[in-house]
Motif scaffolding. Sequence first.
Motif, mmCIF file in Angstrom:
data_model
loop_
_atom_site.group_PDB
_atom_site.id
_atom_site.type_symbol
_atom_site.label_atom_id
_atom_site.label_comp_id
_atom_site.label_asym_id
_atom_site.label_seq_id
_atom_site.Cartn_x
_atom_site.Cartn_y
_atom_site.Cartn_z
ATOM 1 N N TRP A 271 -5.646 3.546 7.628
ATOM 2 C CA TRP A 271 -6.034 3.461 6.058
ATOM 3 C C TRP A 271 -5.353 2.236 5.674
ATOM 4 C CZ3 TRP A 271 -6.515 9.146 4.727
ATOM 5 C CH2 TRP A 271 -7.554 9.878 5.339
ATOM 6 N N THR A 272 -5.843 1.597 4.635
ATOM 7 C CA THR A 272 -5.166 0.510 4.040
ATOM 8 C C THR A 272 -4.834 0.495 2.440
ATOM 9 O OG1 THR A 272 -7.042 -0.837 3.597
ATOM 10 C CG2 THR A 272 -6.141 -1.277 5.620
ATOM 11 N N GLY A 273 -4.703 -0.429 1.983
ATOM 12 C CA GLY A 273 -4.505 -0.379 0.319
ATOM 13 C C GLY A 273 -5.870 -0.223 -0.369
ATOM 14 N N LYS A 274 -7.077 -0.506 0.146
ATOM 15 C CA LYS A 274 -8.306 -0.466 -0.151
ATOM 16 C C LYS A 274 -8.552 1.131 -0.491
ATOM 17 C CE LYS A 274 -13.122 -0.703 1.194
ATOM 18 N NZ LYS A 274 -14.087 -1.296 2.233
ATOM 19 N N HIS A 275 -8.083 2.061 0.503
ATOM 20 C CA HIS A 275 -8.475 3.412 0.676
ATOM 21 C C HIS A 275 -7.513 4.013 -0.686
ATOM 22 C CE1 HIS A 275 -9.743 2.041 4.863
ATOM 23 N NE2 HIS A 275 -10.636 2.935 4.579
ATOM 24 N N ILE A 276 -6.135 3.371 -0.789
ATOM 25 C CA ILE A 276 -5.344 4.113 -1.500
ATOM 26 C C ILE A 276 -5.902 3.795 -3.046
ATOM 27 C CG2 ILE A 276 -2.777 4.278 -2.412
ATOM 28 C CD1 ILE A 276 -3.513 5.061 0.412
ATOM 29 N N THR A 277 -6.429 2.654 -3.091
ATOM 30 C CA THR A 277 -6.866 2.205 -4.718
ATOM 31 C C THR A 277 -8.086 3.281 -4.941
ATOM 32 O OG1 THR A 277 -8.506 0.494 -3.768
ATOM 33 C CG2 THR A 277 -6.143 -0.119 -4.555
ATOM 34 N N ALA B 89 0.731 -1.284 0.067
ATOM 35 C CA ALA B 89 0.097 -0.013 0.070
ATOM 36 C C ALA B 89 0.898 1.260 0.072
ATOM 37 C CB ALA B 89 -1.142 -0.140 1.195
ATOM 38 N N ARG B 90 2.066 1.078 0.589
ATOM 39 C CA ARG B 90 3.076 2.548 0.920
ATOM 40 C C ARG B 90 3.519 2.585 -0.595
ATOM 41 N NH1 ARG B 90 4.665 3.906 5.680
ATOM 42 N NH2 ARG B 90 6.432 4.838 4.839
ATOM 43 N N ARG B 91 3.889 1.360 -1.345
ATOM 44 C CA ARG B 91 4.524 1.682 -2.654
ATOM 45 C C ARG B 91 3.398 2.230 -3.766
ATOM 46 N NH1 ARG B 91 6.966 -3.152 -1.420
ATOM 47 N NH2 ARG B 91 5.181 -4.466 -2.579
ATOM 48 N N LEU B 92 2.313 1.700 -3.456
ATOM 49 C CA LEU B 92 1.100 2.306 -4.354
ATOM 50 C C LEU B 92 0.798 3.674 -4.038
ATOM 51 C CD1 LEU B 92 -1.019 1.688 -6.463
ATOM 52 C CD2 LEU B 92 -2.370 1.085 -4.488
ATOM 53 N N LEU B 93 0.777 4.260 -2.909
ATOM 54 C CA LEU B 93 0.696 5.524 -2.664
ATOM 55 C C LEU B 93 1.773 6.320 -3.229
ATOM 56 C CD1 LEU B 93 -0.866 7.759 -1.601
ATOM 57 C CD2 LEU B 93 0.144 7.482 0.779
ATOM 58 N N LEU C 141 -8.206 6.325 -4.238
ATOM 59 C CA LEU C 141 -7.564 7.706 -4.587
ATOM 60 C C LEU C 141 -7.053 7.310 -6.006
ATOM 61 C CD1 LEU C 141 -6.359 10.423 -4.046
ATOM 62 C CD2 LEU C 141 -4.287 9.431 -3.021
ATOM 63 N N GLU C 142 -6.597 6.283 -6.271
ATOM 64 C CA GLU C 142 -6.166 6.010 -7.585
ATOM 65 C C GLU C 142 -7.449 6.083 -8.799
ATOM 66 O OE1 GLU C 142 -3.334 2.518 -9.152
ATOM 67 O OE2 GLU C 142 -5.469 2.082 -9.783
ATOM 68 N N ASN D 147 -1.579 -7.941 -7.721
ATOM 69 C CA ASN D 147 -0.623 -6.809 -8.158
ATOM 70 C C ASN D 147 -1.345 -5.643 -8.598
ATOM 71 O OD1 ASN D 147 1.411 -5.044 -8.646
ATOM 72 N ND2 ASN D 147 2.198 -6.361 -10.438
ATOM 73 N N HIS D 148 -1.577 -4.729 -7.341
ATOM 74 C CA HIS D 148 -2.118 -3.353 -7.280
ATOM 75 C C HIS D 148 -1.351 -2.257 -8.293
ATOM 76 C CE1 HIS D 148 -5.768 -4.139 -4.958
ATOM 77 N NE2 HIS D 148 -4.941 -4.957 -4.207
ATOM 78 N N LEU D 149 -0.047 -2.595 -8.482
ATOM 79 C CA LEU D 149 0.795 -1.476 -9.135
ATOM 80 C C LEU D 149 0.497 -1.610 -10.563
ATOM 81 C CD1 LEU D 149 4.062 -2.032 -7.588
ATOM 82 C CD2 LEU D 149 2.675 -0.299 -7.209
ATOM 83 N N LYS D 150 -0.271 -2.814 -11.332
ATOM 84 C CA LYS D 150 -0.359 -2.931 -12.714
ATOM 85 C C LYS D 150 -1.801 -3.422 -12.652
ATOM 86 C CE LYS D 150 4.073 -4.401 -14.199
ATOM 87 N NZ LYS D 150 4.927 -5.114 -14.815
#
Length: 345
Positions: free
Chosen positions: A61-67, A5-9, A69-70, A144-147
């Motif tokens: 907040w988790t990866g769900k919240h970052i997605t 999640a940090r890398r995604l943000l 934002l994306e 893989n949330h980066l792609k």
Amino acid sequence: MDDSARRLLQRLIRRIPAQMLKTTLEKWGRLTAAQKQSMDFTEPKWAFTERLLDICEDNGWTGKHITELEMTYVIENPNQGMWYAFQLMDPEDDARSVELTHFKEQFKSHLSELARPVSVKIKKHADDAIWIRIAWGDSFSRPNHLKPTYVVHHLQTPYVFVTSLTSKQKPFLSQALVLSTRHQAIKDASLSGRKLGAIRDLLMRQYQQVFPTSYPSPLAERNGTVSNPQIEKEQAKSAENRLQMACEAFGDGMLPQLQSSVYKLETKFKDHTNKTMTEREEPFRCVVKFASTNLLESLRHCASSGIASTPVTPLLSSIPLKGRNYFVIKDNGPGPSSQTRQTQN
């Protein structure tokens, strides 16, 4: 917040232009007024990202919240990559009654059964478009949330628009779409472009198609020299005819901004004096590509100005008429694609 999640943000903040950060975060709607005031949008992005990461950590907040934002950023700025259009075929009797809630449940259920593990997020936009974000995994790794793959679909229409889909993922997505929309099949619509709005408007005929019934004569150039009136008359008539034929082919209004059109040619060698080449079973193949920042506008200008011959060949007028920019041309003339194109990452 875990490392993914940090890398995604971090990657997302680098991707968003500095002048759009404030607007994007406001549309995200997660930050409080006090948190937004504490953000310095003029500082370097690395410092800004660290501050935003701290806020995310404090809020749990988790990866769900970052997605989320994306998705907010991508929906508002969709022209980030190549979009490919697909068309759903053979609707069942209840296809037009499919509602958002039913579609979301069915799509997530079917895709999760077909491809595991997979992460799916669905959001309805203000223009009634359904936006789907898919992060794919496999037997050895988490999604893989980066792609991610993005899919846009308007319910009660047969059209689907996809970006960042691999050939390996395509069968899973196709089957999930067919089942959740109550259709029998899906096909490549032979239309692609970097501007989602342009290919959507072209395929769904949402742009203003203006075909005037009268065409003004172009103004004759004046340089102070008296020319032959008869020649001027003939030139003006010829220019008017070119303009008429160009507008009949492409219309007279604003056109969707396509960037290219591709023609794949397949033809047999025909020469009775060269028996060896004539009897060759394999056809000759080549690919012709037209490219421009606004291809349809360029083609219309070429036809109206005399750069290209008129009347406009069906190979070019078929772009707006059929809503396609990929054609396979064989000896018997242009026809539908003989093979499905592979979408690109």
